[in-house]
Scaffold this active site. Structure first.
Site, short mmCIF file in Angstrom:
data_model
loop_
_atom_site.label_atom_id
_atom_site.label_comp_id
_atom_site.label_asym_id
_atom_site.label_seq_id
_atom_site.Cartn_x
_atom_site.Cartn_y
_atom_site.Cartn_z
N ALA A 68 -17.44 7.93 -37.49
CA ALA A 68 -18.82 7.45 -37.48
C ALA A 68 -19.43 7.62 -36.10
O ALA A 68 -18.72 7.73 -35.09
CB ALA A 68 -18.86 5.99 -37.91
N GLY A 107 -14.52 8.67 -41.41
CA GLY A 107 -15.41 9.43 -42.29
C GLY A 107 -15.17 10.92 -42.24
O GLY A 107 -15.43 11.63 -43.20
N GLU A 110 -12.57 11.50 -44.67
CA GLU A 110 -13.13 11.29 -46.01
C GLU A 110 -13.92 12.51 -46.47
O GLU A 110 -13.90 12.87 -47.65
CB GLU A 110 -14.00 10.03 -46.01
CG GLU A 110 -13.15 8.75 -45.92
CD GLU A 110 -13.99 7.48 -45.97
OE1 GLU A 110 -13.86 6.74 -46.97
OE2 GLU A 110 -14.74 7.23 -45.01
N GLU A 130 -10.30 2.85 -39.84
CA GLU A 130 -11.39 1.87 -39.93
C GLU A 130 -10.92 0.43 -39.77
O GLU A 130 -11.68 -0.44 -39.33
CB GLU A 130 -12.12 2.02 -41.28
CG GLU A 130 -13.00 3.25 -41.38
CD GLU A 130 -12.26 4.49 -41.86
OE1 GLU A 130 -12.91 5.50 -42.16
OE2 GLU A 130 -11.01 4.46 -41.92
#
Length: 706
Positions: A68, A107, A110, A130
């Protein structure tokens, strides 16, 4: 349609039949709103452009996607959301390949999981960290990772926040191919063309079958839930991660995504998330010391350590672990042999646990040499003095270092309390002297206070920060005063704990209350671990200048007079039978406390745990405000990082100054003024705290002023 750049940070280029999508968002390709928009536009373009037969997503620079964008933390979310982007990548009608190098984290991983195929090169780091920010993977990571690599491996990655290497990722099944070269673009294009030549189908991770053994998967969840409840005591997000993975096993993919999003938003609203993100940002900000701007570090090829006791040996291990050679100095051969034995004990313990081989130990110890003469330090670039905490003793050592060390060698002291300005002034090269305050055990604890004397050269400070980097420690700049940042705060809240003990609480209740708040140890356990004789020596040194009107609790002195210094002597505030590290309450200590209360004319009263912690934290915060006010700490965040990494303040609370902001500074000040009715000398409100309350400001407002 023309294949134009969809955003400045995401570009598209047709390479034959492959749409090359490049993320170029310096410095780490973080997933900003522009990056998310660019990725979404690229997939939309790929689906509609007939010339495109496959999509290759790569990162420019050193990373794929590092996670992020911290610049967006605390701001309203901007569309598109990352879950929408990942779902659109997975839904693409044409094969999407993610080519991973450098960091593919959070992310970023992901996004890769949403792709249909994954290739990585050596040096790539894959992870879902995270949990370290009080969150869980919120863009399908808790649903896709278990389906791809199984529940046990996915839970391990998410609950530890650790990184997997490219080779481990291949073994786990996180990636499909390990590239032979370091050229990720060439590797990715070759893989994409190979897949097209083989007519490889779109292969969606949501359909992966690693959870087909439902019983084994649920057993892994049960085991993880039990372990997490113990290891992650007080933390909110880890158990939510377990619940989300359970949903991946028990529910259809889309239902699992809905639960993941619900749990993610719960984490996002948690105060723990705010505390952990503050800690994450603060530990990066502390690297920005004014003396290091524009200053070039000196060489750090060879290191000397004076003193082979517990601290000196721990420092030597930290240096050896960084791959640097160490020359250790002790006063005689017997002391040198004990120093070597301390180091051997650390490495032999790792061998016994299967974390080190005998061959690796031998290779490491080949970089160690010992001597009983200071002349052996003539060649070192930096030397760290770690002898007894006495200024006269240290000045004798520094006189020898001044005599033998080469010009430009950095002369560092590991003192916990003493006046480094006086130490520097005692030799001919004060500009070369800096404080490097390690924390015990020095090879494990991450904090390193870099104490900056008045006459030190800027490049010496820069060298200290560079050494911290090599040792994988977190440096915090501190000014010179008795105890610097950490021990000065510790003295304040330890004095509060002593007063509460003398007033009626047992040391065991106080320690339990502090642990319940989230510290790994209470203050009296810390004293026993560090050695009660260290604090005793400091108290005796300060006796001549102590305010005669200040309250002085003598209970710890009574224990030290008996030779009860803690774990190393088998008893302190606690009993340690047969060398045990887990202490037991000691009825004799309680009898000494009772006698001291009677001597001091104190009628004991009871305290609740909440009353104990209000005093404990108020003393810590008030003294933290004082060290910022006096310039000993640059900013409140420097105090936070010091307490987080050196004193066990619970990370999810962000540090004492962040915690004070969350409680409200008026509340803290009101507590201090209430306690001042009993002891106005000790409970003097910090001028900074008073000023901030009067202005309606908080500590966070001062974190950008350094």
């Amino acid at each position: 349609m023309p294949l134009r750049p969809s955003a400045d940070v995401v570009t598209r280029e047709l390479r034959g039949a492959v749409l090359l999508v490049t993320i170029d968002h310096a410095p780490v390709n973080a997933l900003s709103a522009d990056v998310r928009r660019g990725l979404l536009a690229a997939i939309e373009a790929a689906d509609t452009e007939r010339a495109v037969q496959a999509v290759l997503i790569v990162g420019a620079g050193r990373n794929f996607i590092a996670g992020a964008d911290i610049r967006e933390f605390g701001k309203p979310p901007a569309p598109p959301s990352l879950p929408d982007v990942c779902n659109r990548i997975e839904a693409c009608a044409k094969p999407v390949i993610a080519a991973l190098h450098g960091a593919a984290l959070g992310g970023g991983l992901e996004v890769a999981l949403a792709a249909h195929y994954r290739i990585a090169v050596d040096g790539a780091k894959l992870g879902l960290p995270e949990v370290q920010l009080g969150l869980l993977p919120g863009a399908g990571g808790t649903q896709r990772a278990p389906r791809l690599i199984g529940a046990p491996a996915a839970l391990d990655l998410m609950l530890t926040g650790r990184y997997a290497s490219a080779k481990e990722a291949l073994a786990l099944g996180l990636i499909d191919r390990l590239g032979d070269s370091g050229d990720i673009l060439a590797e990715g294009l070759a893989y994409a063309r190979e897949l097209l030549a083989a007519h490889a189908p779109v292969r969606r991770t949501r359909d992966a079958a690693a959870l087909n053994d439902r019983a084994a998967s649920l057993a892994a969840v049960t085991k993880a839930r039990e372990a997490t409840a113990q290891k992650a005591r007080g933390l909110f997000s880890p158990l939510n991660i377990v619940d989300a993975v359970e949903a991946a096993i028990e529910q259809p993919f889309d239902e699992g995504l809905k639960l993941e999003r619900k749990l993610f938003l719960q984490c996002l609203d948690s105060p723990q998330r705010a505390g952990l993100i503050h800690a994450f940002v603060a530990e990066r900000e502390v690297l920005k010391a004014p003396e290091t701007r524009g200053a070039k570090p000196r060489a750090l090829d060879t290191i000397g350590v004076v003193g082979g006791g517990t601290m000196g040996a721990g420092i030597a291990v930290a240096i050896l672990d960084a791959g640097l050679p160490v020359t250790m100095i002790e006063r005689d051969e017997a002391s040198l042999a004990r120093g070597r034995a301390h180091i051997d004990k650390v490495y032999d313990g790792l061998i016994a646990k299967g974390r080190l081989s005998a061959e690796n130990k031998a290779a490491t110890m080949a970089r160690w040499r010992g001597s009983t003469t200071y002349d052996a330090l003539a060649h070192v670039d930096l030397v760290i003095e770690a002898v007894f905490e006495d200024l006269d003793v240290k000045q004798v050592v520094f006189a020898e270092l001044d005599r033998v060390c080469k010009p430009g060698a950095v002369l560092a002291t590991n003192t916990s309390y003493l006046d480094i300005d006086a130490l520097a002034a005692s030799i001919s090269r004060p500009a070369d002297v800096v404080g490097l305050h390690f924390f015990s055990p020095a090879n494990i604890m991450k904090l390193l206070e870099v104490v900056v004397p008045k006459q030190v050269s800027a490049d010496v400070v820069a060298t200290a920060f560079e050494l911290a980097k090599k040792l994988r420690k977190t440096p915090v700049r501190a000014g010179v005063c008795d105890g610097f940042i950490g021990n000065r705060l510790f003295a304040a809240y330890r004095a509060t704990a002593d007063a509460v003990m003398e007033d009626g609480a047992s040391p065991y209740q106080i320690d339990a209350a502090v642990r319940a708040f989230g510290f790994p140890m209470g203050p009296f356990q810390v004293v026993d671990l560090a050695g009660g004789d260290i604090g005793w020596a400091a108290r005796k040194r300060r006796a001549a200048t102590r305010d005669s009107n200040a309250r002085y609790v003598q209970i710890a002195d009574r224990l030290c007079e008996r030779g009860w210094f803690g774990q190393k002597t088998g008893r302190g505030f606690y009993l340690y039978p047969e060398g045990s590290r887990g202490g037991m309450p000691d009825p004799e200590v309680e009898a000494i406390i009772d006698a001291e209360r009677e001597r001091a004319g104190i009628t004991p009263r009871s305290f609740t745990d909440e009353q104990i912690m209000r005093r404990y934290l108020a003393a810590m915060i008030n003294e933290g405000a004082n060290v910022v006010h006096e310039g000993i700490a640059l900013r409140p965040l420097d105090v936070d990082v010091t307490l987080l990494y050196g004193y066990g303040f619970p990370r999810y609370r962000g540090g004492p100054m962040k915690y004070a902001d969350s409680v409200g500074l008026p509340t803290i000040l009101a507590d201090i003024r209430e306690f001042a009715k009993e002891d106005p000398l000790f409970w003097r409100p910090s001028p900074l705290l008073v000023d901030l309350v009067e202005r309606g400001a908080d500590f966070a407002s001062l974190n950008t002023t350094a």
